[in-house]
Design an enzyme around this catalytic site. Structure first.
Site, PDB file in Angstrom:
ATOM      1  N   GLY A  30      45.362  47.479  35.392  1.00 33.53           N
ATOM      2  CA  GLY A  30      46.525  48.727  36.124  1.00 33.53           C
ATOM      3  C   GLY A  30      45.848  49.889  36.573  1.00 33.53           C
ATOM      4  N   CYS A 239      73.866  39.461  18.217  1.00 30.97           N
ATOM      5  CA  CYS A 239      74.236  38.493  19.133  1.00 30.97           C
ATOM      6  C   CYS A 239      75.314  37.876  19.587  1.00 30.97           C
ATOM      7  CB  CYS A 239      72.884  38.004  20.169  1.00 30.97           C
ATOM      8  SG  CYS A 239      73.724  37.164  21.760  1.00 30.97           S
ATOM      9  N   CYS A 242      75.032  34.152  19.679  1.00 34.17           N
ATOM     10  CA  CYS A 242      73.890  32.861  19.689  1.00 34.17           C
ATOM     11  C   CYS A 242      73.403  33.799  18.265  1.00 34.17           C
ATOM     12  CB  CYS A 242      72.833  32.994  20.580  1.00 34.17           C
ATOM     13  SG  CYS A 242      71.311  34.054  20.462  1.00 34.17           S
ATOM     14  N   CYS A 264      72.816  38.641  23.720  1.00 32.98           N
ATOM     15  CA  CYS A 264      71.558  38.533  24.750  1.00 32.98           C
ATOM     16  C   CYS A 264      71.171  39.001  26.369  1.00 32.98           C
ATOM     17  CB  CYS A 264      70.737  37.611  24.629  1.00 32.98           C
ATOM     18  SG  CYS A 264      70.570  36.944  22.579  1.00 32.98           S
ATOM     19  N   CYS A 270      69.571  32.628  24.883  1.00 32.83           N
ATOM     20  CA  CYS A 270      70.248  32.823  24.521  1.00 32.83           C
ATOM     21  C   CYS A 270      71.307  31.676  24.754  1.00 32.83           C
ATOM     22  CB  CYS A 270      71.437  33.972  24.801  1.00 32.83           C
ATOM     23  SG  CYS A 270      73.309  33.693  23.897  1.00 32.83           S
TER      24      CYS A 270
END
Lengths: 279, 263
Positions: A30, A239, A242, A264, A270
């Site tokens: 970080g 979606c 899909c 998606c 997808c």
């Protein structure tokens, strides 16, 4: 093309320097490590940070995937893939499972990552404290002394104005219980994927010349209030292509009458789900 | 370290041989005084007499050239000029309040009034939105700002309101001492009166300890128990406020007092 580039464009000394910064970033999760950012043959804001990281990490055996807005075939993704195809002659893929290095701007793939993979992020603004304190020197001190209380002012303002934490992307996280980090423009939907992830995540900001990292199996906690916990966005739809209902969806307007569909955002995932369904 | 009880036999603040030089120029020189708990000290003098320099040294905003500022905190009798930065920042965040002359320097102008008050709470570890909100509302009421302004930006506030907001933002963590640098300058008289009114109420209700730097003798008289008169970086006279203003001994103080316009 008669001109010969070094493998993956950057010279070996520059790559060595960047790798050293990556090692330091991995050692202090970080923490933003400064590095001597090189001039790249594309403008700042187009992924110069990510591209330098990828160039230093690439080996001859690597297989690269590049995503922009979750999609493999948008301009930015195509041009970066093209760049490395020319300069490194490595294998390029769209398949998340085959890739060893995945450079991205907005999304972490829906397909779970593996310990063999490295995620490379293109970061526009690496400093999460910039909103609250514009002075660089003061930012550095706040990080050094872990003075992160003021970071919550941003969340407070959101709740006061919108009655919820309205930040949808670049949602700040606390890494390994120490540094607060900006996870680049990934949607907050992807924040939990960073937590205890088995893959390596490296972030590069080209203009600001900073590298930071989340090593495998590191705690990554999104900031929140006790009474306003971190929440993921949810969709009523699934979606339209899909049928997945667990993915991050994009809203697409299809005509002038306001007809819309949700699909998606991760196009590779997808299409793979759809292929499976057909079989 | 926390949880220690400060030693009551010691003063809250002790300034010892404090000097600040800007290169060859003197900001303030050889300042000595003590502040007891619950006491309000006024520092008066003309512009450039070193009042603000003195206050900035005490607040740890600038490095002193020489001398010490001892502060009787929960961590013991610490010298603010010598202690490490981590402790100094923690003290200035929790136990020392600092109200600036221009509220732009003391407030975050791009953050709502509530956020400004809440900032010190959050910096001290409060992570509960409703609680922060409740305290912010209480403080707005205490400094006489309408509570429906809580989500407005300080830029939409008048000068007097900004100054009162700054006071609330500083007092919210219940600091042991509050330092004020010309809080009333730049405000017109009626607004000044209201600010002084609010301050007086808070001082008596919360038993605030305060160092008030001002060039306005009337403000100094209204609020402070004791006065220090500064001239060219040094303290030339000190004593009870009324005593100094009614019966000034030093020629400089006499000049100051006689220069005040009477309508």
């Amino acid at each position: 093309m008669s001109l010969q580039y070094n493998f993956a464009y950057l010279d070996e000394q520059s790559k060595k320097m960047i790798r050293r910064s990556i090692l330091k970033a991995m050692a202090i999760p970080g923490f933003q490590v400064p590095f001597g950012g090189r001039e790249m043959p594309l403008p700042y804001g187009w992924g110069t940070g990510g591209i330098q990281l990828t160039a230093s990490l690439l080996g001859k055996e690597d297989c690269l995937k590049v995503i922009d807005q979750g999609s493999d075939d948008t301009t930015n993704a195509v041009s970066i893939k093209d760049f490395f195809k020319k300069t490194a002659r490595i294998e390029i893929t769209e398949n998340t499972e085959d890739a060893t290095i995945i450079q991205t701007r907005h999304r972490i793939p829906e397909t779970p990552l593996t310990p063999q993979q490295i995620m490379v992020y293109q970061v526009p603004i690496p400093e999460p404290l910039q909103f609250i304190e514009p002075k660089r020197q003061e930012n550095a001190k706040m990080h050094a002394f872990s003075e992160y209380g003021t970071m919550y002012v941003k969340l407070y303002e959101d709740i006061a104005r919108h009655e919820r934490i309205a930040m949808a992307f670049d949602y700040p996280v606390h890494v390994n219980g120490r540094y607060i980090m900006s996870p680049s423009p990934i949607p907050k939907f992807d924040n939990p994927k960073l937590h205890q992830s088995c893959a390596m995540h490296i972030f590069g900001a080209g203009r600001e010349k900073r590298i930071y990292a989340v090593p495998p199996y590191t705690d990554v906690v999104s900031l929140d209030f006790e009474d306003y916990p971190f929440e993921l966005e949810e969709w009523d739809e699934s979606c339209a292509i899909c049928g997945s209902d667990q993915t991050f969806l994009d809203e697409i307007i299809t005509d002038d009458e306001g007809t819309r569909m949700f699909v998606c955002s991760d196009t590779e995932f997808c299409s793979r789900v759809r292929q499976k369904g057909k079989r | 370290m926390t949880g220690n009880v400060p030693d009551k036999s010691l003063p809250l603040l002790k300034v010892q041989n404090l000097s600040k030089f800007y290169g060859k120029n003197m900001g303030c020189h050889d300042i000595n005084f003590e502040l007891a708990e619950g006491e309000v000290i006024g520092v008066v003098g003309e512009s450039g007499s070193g009042k603000s320099t003195l206050l900035k040294c005490i607040a740890g905003k600038i490095n002193t050239t020489n001398g010490s500022v001892f502060f009787n905190s929960l961590y013991g009798f610490v010298d603010l000029c010598q202690c490490d930065e981590l402790l100094l920042r923690q003290l200035t965040r929790t136990q020392i309040g600092y109200v600036t002359q221009n509220s732009v320097d003391g407030l975050r102008m791009n953050i709502s009034a509530g956020g400004n008050i809440g900032e010190r709470l959050m910096a001290n570890g409060m992570r509960n939105y409703s609680q922060i909100r409740k305290i912010a509302l209480e403080w707005l009421e205490k400094v006489e700002i309408e509570t429906n302004r809580i989500d407005d930006l300080p830029t939409t506030f008048s000068g007097g309101m900004q100054q009162r907001l700054q006071i609330a933002a500083n007092l919210v963590t219940d600091p042991k001492i509050i330092l004020m640098d010309e809080p009333t300058s730049g405000l017109d008289v009626s607004v000044q009166a209201r600010l002084i009114d609010v301050l007086r109420k808070l001082v008596s209700r919360l038993r605030l300890s305060m160092i008030l730097v001002t060039h306005d003798l009337a403000v100094a008289r209204m609020l402070s128990h004791r006065l220090y008169v500064m001239k060219e970086g040094k303290i030339v006279e000190s004593g009870l406020s009324d005593q100094i203003l009614d019966d000034p001994r030093e020629p400089y103080t006499q000049l100051l007092v006689s220069s005040v316009l009477k309508p």
